[in-house]
Design a protein around this motif. Structure first.
Motif, PDB file in Angstrom:
ATOM      1  N   ASP A  76       6.880 -22.901  24.510  1.00  8.99           N
ATOM      2  CA  ASP A  76       7.974 -21.997  24.143  1.00  8.99           C
ATOM      3  C   ASP A  76       7.365 -20.700  23.631  1.00  8.99           C
ATOM      4  OD1 ASP A  76      10.034 -20.617  22.914  1.00  8.99           O
ATOM      5  OD2 ASP A  76      10.825 -22.345  21.837  1.00  8.99           O
ATOM      6  N   PRO A  77       7.633 -19.546  24.273  1.00 11.19           N
ATOM      7  CA  PRO A  77       7.040 -18.283  23.807  1.00 11.19           C
ATOM      8  C   PRO A  77       7.385 -17.959  22.356  1.00 11.19           C
ATOM      9  CG  PRO A  77       7.986 -18.014  25.996  1.00 11.19           C
ATOM     10  CD  PRO A  77       8.425 -19.367  25.510  1.00 11.19           C
ATOM     11  N   GLY A  78       8.479 -18.501  21.856  1.00 17.02           N
ATOM     12  CA  GLY A  78       8.859 -18.293  20.474  1.00 17.02           C
ATOM     13  C   GLY A  78       8.049 -19.122  19.498  1.00 17.02           C
ATOM     14  N   ARG A  79       7.102 -19.914  20.004  1.00 19.72           N
ATOM     15  CA  ARG A  79       6.267 -20.754  19.144  1.00 19.72           C
ATOM     16  C   ARG A  79       4.779 -20.445  19.312  1.00 19.72           C
ATOM     17  NH1 ARG A  79       9.428 -26.465  18.210  1.00 19.72           N
ATOM     18  NH2 ARG A  79      11.487 -25.522  17.981  1.00 19.72           N
ATOM     19  N   LEU A  80       4.482 -19.237  19.738  1.00 20.93           N
ATOM     20  CA  LEU A  80       3.094 -18.783  19.851  1.00 20.93           C
ATOM     21  C   LEU A  80       2.808 -17.803  18.721  1.00 20.93           C
ATOM     22  CD1 LEU A  80       2.776 -18.157  23.694  1.00 20.93           C
ATOM     23  CD2 LEU A  80       2.366 -20.261  22.408  1.00 20.93           C
ATOM     24  N   MET A  81       1.671 -18.007  18.038  1.00 20.34           N
ATOM     25  CA  MET A  81       1.356 -17.220  16.851  1.00 20.34           C
ATOM     26  C   MET A  81      -0.086 -16.746  16.888  1.00 20.34           C
ATOM     27  SD  MET A  81       3.121 -19.863  14.152  1.00 20.34           S
ATOM     28  CE  MET A  81       2.155 -21.244  14.772  1.00 20.34           C
TER      29      MET A  81
ATOM     30  N   ALA B  73      -3.277  -8.107  24.817  1.00 21.15           N
ATOM     31  CA  ALA B  73      -3.667  -8.010  26.227  1.00 21.15           C
ATOM     32  C   ALA B  73      -2.764  -8.840  27.120  1.00 21.15           C
ATOM     33  CB  ALA B  73      -5.121  -8.450  26.390  1.00 21.15           C
ATOM     34  N   ALA B  74      -2.172  -9.900  26.551  1.00 22.73           N
ATOM     35  CA  ALA B  74      -1.260 -10.749  27.315  1.00 22.73           C
ATOM     36  C   ALA B  74       0.192 -10.301  27.189  1.00 22.73           C
ATOM     37  CB  ALA B  74      -1.397 -12.195  26.846  1.00 22.73           C
ATOM     38  N   GLY B  75       0.437  -9.200  26.493  1.00 23.35           N
ATOM     39  CA  GLY B  75       1.782  -8.664  26.389  1.00 23.35           C
ATOM     40  C   GLY B  75       2.623  -9.245  25.269  1.00 23.35           C
ATOM     41  N   ILE B  76       1.992  -9.847  24.267  1.00 22.37           N
ATOM     42  CA  ILE B  76       2.714 -10.379  23.106  1.00 22.37           C
ATOM     43  C   ILE B  76       2.576  -9.365  21.980  1.00 22.37           C
ATOM     44  CG2 ILE B  76       2.973 -12.311  21.517  1.00 22.37           C
ATOM     45  CD1 ILE B  76       1.429 -14.034  23.524  1.00 22.37           C
ATOM     46  N   ASP B  77       3.696  -8.851  21.489  1.00 17.41           N
ATOM     47  CA  ASP B  77       3.608  -7.767  20.514  1.00 17.41           C
ATOM     48  C   ASP B  77       3.610  -8.284  19.081  1.00 17.41           C
ATOM     49  OD1 ASP B  77       6.317  -8.284  19.776  1.00 17.41           O
ATOM     50  OD2 ASP B  77       7.062  -6.785  21.182  1.00 17.41           O
ATOM     51  N   ASP B  78       3.340  -7.376  18.147  1.00 23.21           N
ATOM     52  CA  ASP B  78       3.213  -7.748  16.742  1.00 23.21           C
ATOM     53  C   ASP B  78       4.512  -8.294  16.167  1.00 23.21           C
ATOM     54  OD1 ASP B  78       0.605  -6.941  16.819  1.00 23.21           O
ATOM     55  OD2 ASP B  78       0.899  -5.077  15.678  1.00 23.21           O
ATOM     56  N   ALA B  79       5.636  -7.736  16.604  1.00 22.55           N
ATOM     57  CA  ALA B  79       6.921  -8.203  16.075  1.00 22.55           C
ATOM     58  C   ALA B  79       7.148  -9.668  16.419  1.00 22.55           C
ATOM     59  CB  ALA B  79       8.060  -7.334  16.616  1.00 22.55           C
ATOM     60  N   ALA B  80       6.818 -10.058  17.647  1.00 20.73           N
ATOM     61  CA  ALA B  80       6.977 -11.458  18.043  1.00 20.73           C
ATOM     62  C   ALA B  80       6.010 -12.352  17.281  1.00 20.73           C
ATOM     63  CB  ALA B  80       6.752 -11.603  19.548  1.00 20.73           C
ATOM     64  N   LEU B  81       4.770 -11.908  17.124  1.00 19.08           N
ATOM     65  CA  LEU B  81       3.787 -12.704  16.403  1.00 19.08           C
ATOM     66  C   LEU B  81       4.215 -12.927  14.954  1.00 19.08           C
ATOM     67  CD1 LEU B  81       0.529 -11.028  17.767  1.00 19.08           C
ATOM     68  CD2 LEU B  81       1.365 -13.321  18.330  1.00 19.08           C
ATOM     69  N   GLU B  82       4.748 -11.891  14.333  1.00 19.88           N
ATOM     70  CA  GLU B  82       5.185 -12.032  12.940  1.00 19.88           C
ATOM     71  C   GLU B  82       6.414 -12.934  12.840  1.00 19.88           C
ATOM     72  OE1 GLU B  82       6.579  -9.418   9.040  1.00 19.88           O
ATOM     73  OE2 GLU B  82       6.188  -8.384  10.944  1.00 19.88           O
ATOM     74  N   ALA B  83       7.385 -12.722  13.703  1.00 13.84           N
ATOM     75  CA  ALA B  83       8.613 -13.525  13.651  1.00 13.84           C
ATOM     76  C   ALA B  83       8.319 -14.998  13.910  1.00 13.84           C
ATOM     77  CB  ALA B  83       9.630 -12.999  14.660  1.00 13.84           C
TER      78      ALA B  83
ATOM     79  N   SER C  60       7.420 -13.191  -0.837  1.00 18.73           N
ATOM     80  CA  SER C  60       7.474 -11.972  -0.041  1.00 18.73           C
ATOM     81  C   SER C  60       6.093 -11.658   0.509  1.00 18.73           C
ATOM     82  CB  SER C  60       7.973 -10.807  -0.897  1.00 18.73           C
ATOM     83  OG  SER C  60       8.014  -9.619  -0.150  1.00 18.73           O
ATOM     84  N   LEU C  61       5.944 -11.722   1.830  1.00 15.41           N
ATOM     85  CA  LEU C  61       4.690 -11.374   2.472  1.00 15.41           C
ATOM     86  C   LEU C  61       4.679  -9.909   2.855  1.00 15.41           C
ATOM     87  CD1 LEU C  61       3.818 -14.250   4.971  1.00 15.41           C
ATOM     88  CD2 LEU C  61       2.937 -13.876   2.678  1.00 15.41           C
ATOM     89  N   ARG C  62       3.484  -9.338   2.882  1.00 16.93           N
ATOM     90  CA  ARG C  62       3.366  -7.977   3.380  1.00 16.93           C
ATOM     91  C   ARG C  62       3.778  -7.950   4.854  1.00 16.93           C
ATOM     92  NH1 ARG C  62      -2.387  -4.877   3.346  1.00 16.93           N
ATOM     93  NH2 ARG C  62      -2.849  -6.580   4.779  1.00 16.93           N
ATOM     94  N   PRO C  63       4.534  -6.951   5.280  1.00 16.06           N
ATOM     95  CA  PRO C  63       4.961  -6.891   6.688  1.00 16.06           C
ATOM     96  C   PRO C  63       3.762  -6.784   7.625  1.00 16.06           C
ATOM     97  CG  PRO C  63       6.258  -5.387   5.346  1.00 16.06           C
ATOM     98  CD  PRO C  63       5.133  -5.871   4.481  1.00 16.06           C
ATOM     99  N   GLY C  64       3.965  -7.306   8.838  1.00 15.36           N
ATOM    100  CA  GLY C  64       2.923  -7.223   9.857  1.00 15.36           C
ATOM    101  C   GLY C  64       2.628  -8.583  10.444  1.00 15.36           C
ATOM    102  N   PRO C  65       1.828  -8.613  11.497  1.00 21.38           N
ATOM    103  CA  PRO C  65       1.488  -9.891  12.135  1.00 21.38           C
ATOM    104  C   PRO C  65       0.738 -10.804  11.165  1.00 21.38           C
ATOM    105  CG  PRO C  65       0.123  -8.122  13.006  1.00 21.38           C
ATOM    106  CD  PRO C  65       1.176  -7.484  12.182  1.00 21.38           C
ATOM    107  N   ILE C  66       0.968 -12.111  11.319  1.00 22.59           N
ATOM    108  CA  ILE C  66       0.419 -13.123  10.420  1.00 22.59           C
ATOM    109  C   ILE C  66      -0.565 -13.982  11.190  1.00 22.59           C
ATOM    110  CG2 ILE C  66       0.985 -15.094   8.939  1.00 22.59           C
ATOM    111  CD1 ILE C  66       3.843 -13.862   8.721  1.00 22.59           C
TER     112      ILE C  66
END
Length: 328
Positions: free
Chosen positions: A278-283, A303-313, A2-8
């Motif tokens: 693939d935008p789903g493979r950017l971290m 700044a490029a419009g990638i939000d924390d939820a996407a970065l974490e997922a 279990s990781l703490r929630p938030g961007p990784i």
């Protein structure tokens, strides 16, 4: 785990001080602390020693960056790139230490371990042990081993084992010297992006992703200069039989199956990566604690419009934490 929630942050480095002597046979001088600053032999690295080795400092910097968690891997000068006695022991010690700090971090630190790069059989046993831990989700490797990359043995076999065991792979360049890059820090500013592009070419043109479709492999620093070369590779694949000789699919399609961090240093370059990948493979990636990294790894993707939820997922998917099989 279990990781703490938030961007990784998937791209950060750590090495315990008792391993500052580096891997047996290393072509580099040992690391040393000099008045709180890290030196590689006599070369100052512009890194506070505690930022590389002290977990308390790493955790504080992780919190200050607004991250949920950080993925730690060895700095590239600690990669076991030589064939030498004692490599397995060095690898085992690093992996055991990495596992321990992850378990003690309260879900804020996880790791990518080392393997014996010249010995695929030993590397597989090491990866089997890593797959049995809760806190080590994969391995970190260089893009080149001597004059070879991932399209040939032994690195190709190591990637095959990682894919079979469900382990993620992070590829970090080693800043290999060349005479024409001896000034202006060009071994890093040009050399590192070229090393990453070489790895990307080996993966996309060498049939590696055809052989191991489940492989999750990330190229740091936004893939280096590879995003700017995909069109050239595609043209070569269409025009030349020797480029098509191994892979069965065009490189642009294969490129979309690679993972990348967002550490491109400016928004236009990150937008180029987004157009090719693939935008789903950017971290999120920081390269902590190196001077070519950033203490604020979220600023650029935001700044490029990638939000924390996407970065974490995306990072959870890369690390194999999104299926529920190991995320307890």
């Amino acid at each position: 785990m279990s990781l703490r929630p938030g961007p990784i942050d998937v791209h950060a480095h750590w090495l315990p001080q008792h391993l500052f002597g580096l891997a047996p046979g290393s072509p580099l001088p040992p690391l040393r602390d000099h008045h709180g600053e890290l030196h590689l032999g006599d070369l100052p690295l512009s890194i506070r020693t505690e930022a590389m080795s002290d977990v308390t400092r790493v955790l504080a910097d992780t919190d200050a960056a607004g991250l949920g968690a950080r993925v730690l891997s060895a700095p590239p000068f600690a990669f076991p790139v030589a064939e030498a006695d004692g490599i397995d022991e060095f690898v085992g010690t690093f992996n055991d230490d990495l596992d321990k700090i992850g378990r003690d971090s309260g879900g804020r630190l996880i790791g990518l371990g080392l393997v014996s790069l010249h010995d695929p059989a030993a590397a597989r046993k090491q990866m089997e042990a890593l797959a049995g831990t809760e806190t080590i989700r994969g391995i970190a490797v260089p893009p080149l081993l001597g004059t070879t990359s991932f399209d040939v043995a032994p690195m190709r076999e190591i990637l095959g084992s990682a894919a079979e065991l469900g382990l993620a792979v992070l590829v970090h360049p080693m800043q290999l010297p060349r005479p024409e890059w001896s000034s202006h820090y060009l071994a890093n500013l040009i050399g590192n992006p070229v090393e990453s592009a070489t790895a990307a070419a080996a993966l996309t043109l060498g049939g590696v992703l055809d052989d191991y479709p489940s492989l999750r492999i990330c190229l740091v620093h936004g893939g280096g200069c590879a995003p700017a070369l995909v069109g050239r590779w595609e043209h070569g694949w269409q025009q030349r039989a020797d480029v098509r000789g191994t892979g069965t699919r065009p490189p642009r399609q294969m490129f979309g199956e690679l993972w990348f961090d967002t550490l491109t240093h400016d928004v236009p370059t990150l937008n180029l990566l987004r157009a090719q990948a693939d935008p789903g493979r950017l971290m999120c990636g920081s390269d902590y604690p190196f001077d070519m990294g950033t203490p604020d790894p979220l600023q650029l993707p935001h700044a490029a419009g990638i939000d924390d939820a996407a970065l974490e997922a995306n990072a959870r998917a890369f690390l194999g934490l999104d299926t529920g099989e190991n995320d307890e």
